[in-house]
Design a protein around this motif. Sequence first.
Motif, PDB file in Angstrom:
ATOM      1  N   UNK A 109       0.860  -1.189   0.000  1.00 46.90           N
ATOM      2  CA  UNK A 109       0.000   0.000   0.000  1.00 46.90           C
ATOM      3  C   UNK A 109       0.891   1.232   0.000  1.00 46.90           C
ATOM      4  N   UNK A 110       0.675   2.123  -0.957  1.00 43.85           N
ATOM      5  CA  UNK A 110       1.571   3.268  -1.121  1.00 43.85           C
ATOM      6  C   UNK A 110       1.028   4.562  -0.535  1.00 43.85           C
ATOM      7  N   UNK A 111      -0.284   4.676  -0.323  1.00 46.70           N
ATOM      8  CA  UNK A 111      -0.858   5.937   0.137  1.00 46.70           C
ATOM      9  C   UNK A 111      -1.255   5.852   1.612  1.00 46.70           C
ATOM     10  N   UNK A 112      -0.748   6.809   2.401  1.00 46.68           N
ATOM     11  CA  UNK A 112      -1.013   6.881   3.833  1.00 46.68           C
ATOM     12  C   UNK A 112      -1.364   8.322   4.187  1.00 46.68           C
ATOM     13  N   UNK A 113      -2.537   8.517   4.776  1.00 48.84           N
ATOM     14  CA  UNK A 113      -2.963   9.842   5.230  1.00 48.84           C
ATOM     15  C   UNK A 113      -3.159   9.768   6.742  1.00 48.84           C
ATOM     16  N   UNK A 114      -2.527  10.686   7.455  1.00 46.04           N
ATOM     17  CA  UNK A 114      -2.539  10.636   8.912  1.00 46.04           C
ATOM     18  C   UNK A 114      -3.178  11.895   9.492  1.00 46.04           C
ATOM     19  N   UNK A 115      -3.818  11.738  10.638  1.00 48.06           N
ATOM     20  CA  UNK A 115      -4.340  12.875  11.387  1.00 48.06           C
ATOM     21  C   UNK A 115      -3.215  13.468  12.210  1.00 48.06           C
ATOM     22  N   UNK A 116      -2.936  14.741  11.979  1.00 48.99           N
ATOM     23  CA  UNK A 116      -1.932  15.442  12.760  1.00 48.99           C
ATOM     24  C   UNK A 116      -2.572  16.314  13.822  1.00 48.99           C
ATOM     25  N   UNK A 117      -1.793  17.267  14.317  1.00 47.72           N
ATOM     26  CA  UNK A 117      -2.280  18.175  15.351  1.00 47.72           C
ATOM     27  C   UNK A 117      -1.811  19.588  15.020  1.00 47.72           C
ATOM     28  N   UNK A 118      -2.721  20.545  15.179  1.00 43.64           N
ATOM     29  CA  UNK A 118      -2.429  21.901  14.745  1.00 43.64           C
ATOM     30  C   UNK A 118      -1.323  22.598  15.502  1.00 43.64           C
ATOM     31  N   UNK A 119      -0.989  22.088  16.685  1.00 42.32           N
ATOM     32  CA  UNK A 119       0.065  22.727  17.473  1.00 42.32           C
ATOM     33  C   UNK A 119       1.456  22.524  16.883  1.00 42.32           C
ATOM     34  N   UNK A 120       1.590  21.632  15.911  1.00 46.37           N
ATOM     35  CA  UNK A 120       2.881  21.447  15.236  1.00 46.37           C
ATOM     36  C   UNK A 120       3.061  22.402  14.063  1.00 46.37           C
ATOM     37  N   UNK A 121       2.011  23.118  13.695  1.00 41.35           N
ATOM     38  CA  UNK A 121       2.100  24.050  12.571  1.00 41.35           C
ATOM     39  C   UNK A 121       2.890  25.286  12.972  1.00 41.35           C
ATOM     40  N   UNK A 122       3.546  25.895  12.005  1.00 45.03           N
ATOM     41  CA  UNK A 122       4.396  27.045  12.291  1.00 45.03           C
ATOM     42  C   UNK A 122       3.606  28.351  12.270  1.00 45.03           C
ATOM     43  N   UNK A 123       3.927  29.223  13.226  1.00 46.79           N
ATOM     44  CA  UNK A 123       3.378  30.577  13.253  1.00 46.79           C
ATOM     45  C   UNK A 123       4.412  31.596  12.797  1.00 46.79           C
ATOM     46  N   UNK A 124       5.655  31.163  12.696  1.00 51.63           N
ATOM     47  CA  UNK A 124       6.778  31.940  12.160  1.00 51.63           C
ATOM     48  C   UNK A 124       7.806  30.917  11.714  1.00 51.63           C
ATOM     49  N   UNK A 125       8.738  31.294  10.838  1.00 52.83           N
ATOM     50  CA  UNK A 125       9.711  30.312  10.356  1.00 52.83           C
ATOM     51  C   UNK A 125      10.426  29.589  11.501  1.00 52.83           C
ATOM     52  N   UNK A 126      10.253  28.287  11.548  1.00 50.66           N
ATOM     53  CA  UNK A 126      10.894  27.476  12.569  1.00 50.66           C
ATOM     54  C   UNK A 126      10.263  27.531  13.939  1.00 50.66           C
ATOM     55  N   UNK A 127       9.126  28.213  14.074  1.00 49.39           N
ATOM     56  CA  UNK A 127       8.466  28.361  15.374  1.00 49.39           C
ATOM     57  C   UNK A 127       7.067  27.754  15.290  1.00 49.39           C
ATOM     58  N   UNK A 128       6.867  26.646  15.980  1.00 45.63           N
ATOM     59  CA  UNK A 128       5.561  25.983  15.992  1.00 45.63           C
ATOM     60  C   UNK A 128       4.664  26.605  17.058  1.00 45.63           C
ATOM     61  N   UNK A 129       3.381  26.331  16.938  1.00 43.77           N
ATOM     62  CA  UNK A 129       2.425  26.800  17.950  1.00 43.77           C
ATOM     63  C   UNK A 129       2.864  26.356  19.338  1.00 43.77           C
ATOM     64  N   UNK A 130       3.360  25.144  19.452  1.00 48.51           N
ATOM     65  CA  UNK A 130       3.731  24.628  20.784  1.00 48.51           C
ATOM     66  C   UNK A 130       5.019  25.238  21.331  1.00 48.51           C
TER      67      UNK A 130
END
Length: 226
Positions: A109-130
């Motif tokens: 199986x080649x396709x994998x879609x995962x549920x992530x968490x928004x706190x890992x998203x960046x609010x500035x370059x290299x700076x995550x929400x967390x």
Amino acid sequence: MGKIAVFGAGGRAGRRTVAEAASRGHQVTAVVRNPAQHTGLAALATTGASGGGTVAVVAGDVTDAASVAAAAAGHDAVVNAAARLDVPSVEFFPAAARALIAGLREAGVARLVLVGIGTTLEVAPGVAVHDAPDFPPANRAFSLGHTAELDVLRAADADLDWLVLAPPPVMLDDTAPGTRTYRIGDHRLLPEPDGTPPFAYADLAAALVDEAEKPEHHRMLAAVAY
């Protein structure tokens, strides 16, 4: 239609994903640790204009490669919505990623879609929400487990076409029916206008199944929001 396996099918995101995929006529394998605790999942099978969507509930462990391979064999795509609160996040999510990589390779199986968490998203370059100074330490520990998962996925061979979809870092709405309207961005937090309602699990499920059916984003962390 296609065949989609959903790990963590008993949780809020997983259950919604099973229902969404079945409503589109897919053959869905709902993977949970203990099927006896999730007897209602099979009832999510549907009949409609797009054909009959089936739901088979099976036992599986997303942190065990052999179990992943057995559950995923013969499927077109896999969605992982599994999470555990009784295991440290920094242990569970990387272990699941490693097992998924190995198990899906064995299953072909080649396709994998995962549920992530928004706190890992960046609010500035290299700076995550967390990374915010006032971010709760316990929540940060959980978020760092998702970051460790991403590190494992990024090191995977290119033959695994994975995508992590991260909804906004707020409590999602588990009651709204959903609109199937959403935006997908990149690794940065998507700005939302004032008055935007909480993102619904139903719309997260729609995005997950859309990307399982017709992949448009590849080998990346991507924000999903209204």
